[in-house]
Design a protein around this motif. Structure first.
Motif, PDB file in Angstrom:
ATOM      1  N   TRP A  80       0.811  -1.205   0.000  1.00 50.69           N
ATOM      2  CA  TRP A  80       0.000   0.000   0.000  1.00 50.69           C
ATOM      3  C   TRP A  80       0.850   1.262   0.000  1.00 50.69           C
ATOM      4  O   TRP A  80       0.374   2.339  -0.362  1.00 50.69           O
ATOM      5  N   LEU A  81       2.102   1.157   0.413  1.00 49.56           N
ATOM      6  CA  LEU A  81       3.005   2.303   0.331  1.00 49.56           C
ATOM      7  C   LEU A  81       3.147   2.750  -1.117  1.00 49.56           C
ATOM      8  O   LEU A  81       3.146   3.946  -1.418  1.00 49.56           O
ATOM      9  N   VAL A  82       3.271   1.788  -2.023  1.00 53.44           N
ATOM     10  CA  VAL A  82       3.391   2.100  -3.440  1.00 53.44           C
ATOM     11  C   VAL A  82       2.085   2.679  -3.974  1.00 53.44           C
ATOM     12  O   VAL A  82       2.069   3.683  -4.691  1.00 53.44           O
ATOM     13  N   ILE A  83       0.965   2.076  -3.602  1.00 62.74           N
ATOM     14  CA  ILE A  83      -0.328   2.488  -4.145  1.00 62.74           C
ATOM     15  C   ILE A  83      -0.779   3.830  -3.572  1.00 62.74           C
ATOM     16  O   ILE A  83      -1.056   4.777  -4.309  1.00 62.74           O
ATOM     17  N   HIS A  84      -0.833   3.911  -2.254  1.00 65.84           N
ATOM     18  CA  HIS A  84      -1.408   5.087  -1.577  1.00 65.84           C
ATOM     19  C   HIS A  84      -0.529   6.326  -1.726  1.00 65.84           C
ATOM     20  O   HIS A  84      -0.996   7.389  -2.168  1.00 65.84           O
ATOM     21  N   VAL A  85       0.735   6.199  -1.390  1.00 70.90           N
ATOM     22  CA  VAL A  85       1.593   7.378  -1.343  1.00 70.90           C
ATOM     23  C   VAL A  85       1.991   7.839  -2.742  1.00 70.90           C
ATOM     24  O   VAL A  85       2.171   9.034  -2.981  1.00 70.90           O
TER      25      VAL A  85
END
Length: 324
Positions: free
Chosen positions: A172-177
């Motif tokens: 989710w670090l890749v997706i969200h941020v």
């Protein structure tokens, strides 16, 4: 030379090139404005009694060297600005990539990495728009923001590579941020357009920004055209920010077992969403065209900057690591 040195050197080079581009874009604005004023003066110039008009005299006038012809200096400045911006963006990309390789993860886990990433996407958004239409009048603002952002990142916010906190060790670090940094870049370009819209409107209506000192505003499109550009950018940015908030809620449920917890970062992200939603609603259904819509857009971007700076640095919460 290791990847850390490569990243810092590339970002430093990008900072210098962006600064040069900012000056070149500013010179272009001034030259274009001067050319427009000169052209208007030539049209208004009365024909002397028994003389010939400027149009009739063109054929007998000596040829003007290309280097000093109207618009030549503006085109030269624009060429320098475009080339330095493009090379600066390439160096910026190298610096980001090297930082990611050095860290072993995507480069947006702390304020230093957010800053170098967000400023890159602002420049990238500008370059993409520039391929479709002439928006060189935004160049000084975009490269100015990039110069200041990278300068602060390298001198104030710099942080050595460190292991990711457990909460960030997720896809989710890749997706969200990533979406958050991209939309930050888009909103930054829109902010510049809205600021120019207010200045041009004030100039046209005689409120302020009058006189020779701001003649460069003659090189900026009309307030209506600037508003239309800002609206399109904000509409795209709002969709992406909506996805950012939703993705953050899903990630929060995975990491902390709840979708929403009134964490300061969550609250401010929602405030930003509300402001841009109000802007789009007022602009499309309530007829808030003009200055009021521009001020709403600027308020949204101001909240975005406060979320990145004030909330990160002075508020304690589950997102405190973002200010490290």
């Amino acid at each position: 030379m290791n990847t850390t040195d490569l990243s810092v050197m590339a970002l430093g080079g990008a900072t210098v090139l962006y600064a040069i581009a900012m000056v070149a874009y500013a010179i272009r604005l001034a030259r274009v404005a001067d050319d427009k004023v000169a052209a208007k003066a030539a049209v208004r110039e009365p024909v002397a009694a028994g003389g010939v008009s400027p149009a009739e005299a063109v054929g007998s006038a000596p040829a003007v060297p290309a280097a000093s012809s109207p618009g030549a200096k503006a085109r030269k400045a624009a060429g320098i600005a475009r080339s330095t911006t493009l090379v600066g963006a390439l160096l910026h990309a190298v610096g980001l990539t090297a930082r990611g390789i050095d860290a072993g993860h995507v480069p947006w886990s702390n304020m230093y990495e957010y800053t170098i990433s967000g400023s890159f996407f602002a420049v990238l958004a500008f370059l993409i728009i520039q391929r479709k239409r002439d928006v060189a009048y935004l160049g000084a603002g975009v490269t100015g923001i990039a110069t200041v952002s990278l300068g602060l990142a390298l001198t104030v916010l710099y942080k050595d590579v460190d292991t990711l906190p457990p909460a960030l060790q997720s896809y989710w670090l890749v997706i969200h941020v990533s979406i958050a940094t991209i939309v930050t870049g888009i909103f930054a370009v829109s902010f510049i357009a809205s600021a120019l819209q207010l200045m041009r409107d004030s100039r046209d209506t005689g409120r302020r920004w009058t006189g020779d000192r701001v003649r460069w505003l003659d090189a900026v499109p009309s307030a209506a055209n600037l508003e239309a550009l800002s609206f399109r950018l904000n509409a795209v940015g709002f969709v992406l920010w909506t996805f950012t908030v939703m993705a953050g809620a899903i990630w929060a449920e995975h990491a902390w077992g709840r979708y929403w917890g009134w964490d300061p970062k969550e609250v401010w992200s929602f405030v930003i969403w509300v402001l841009y939603a109000a802007y789009l609603h007022a602009r499309t259904t309530q007829g808030w065209a003009g200055r009021r819509s521009a001020w709403l857009a600027i308020a949204g971007f101001t909240a975005l900057i406060m979320n990145f700076t004030v909330v990160n640095l002075f508020f304690q919460g589950l997102h405190t690591y973002a200010g490290s």
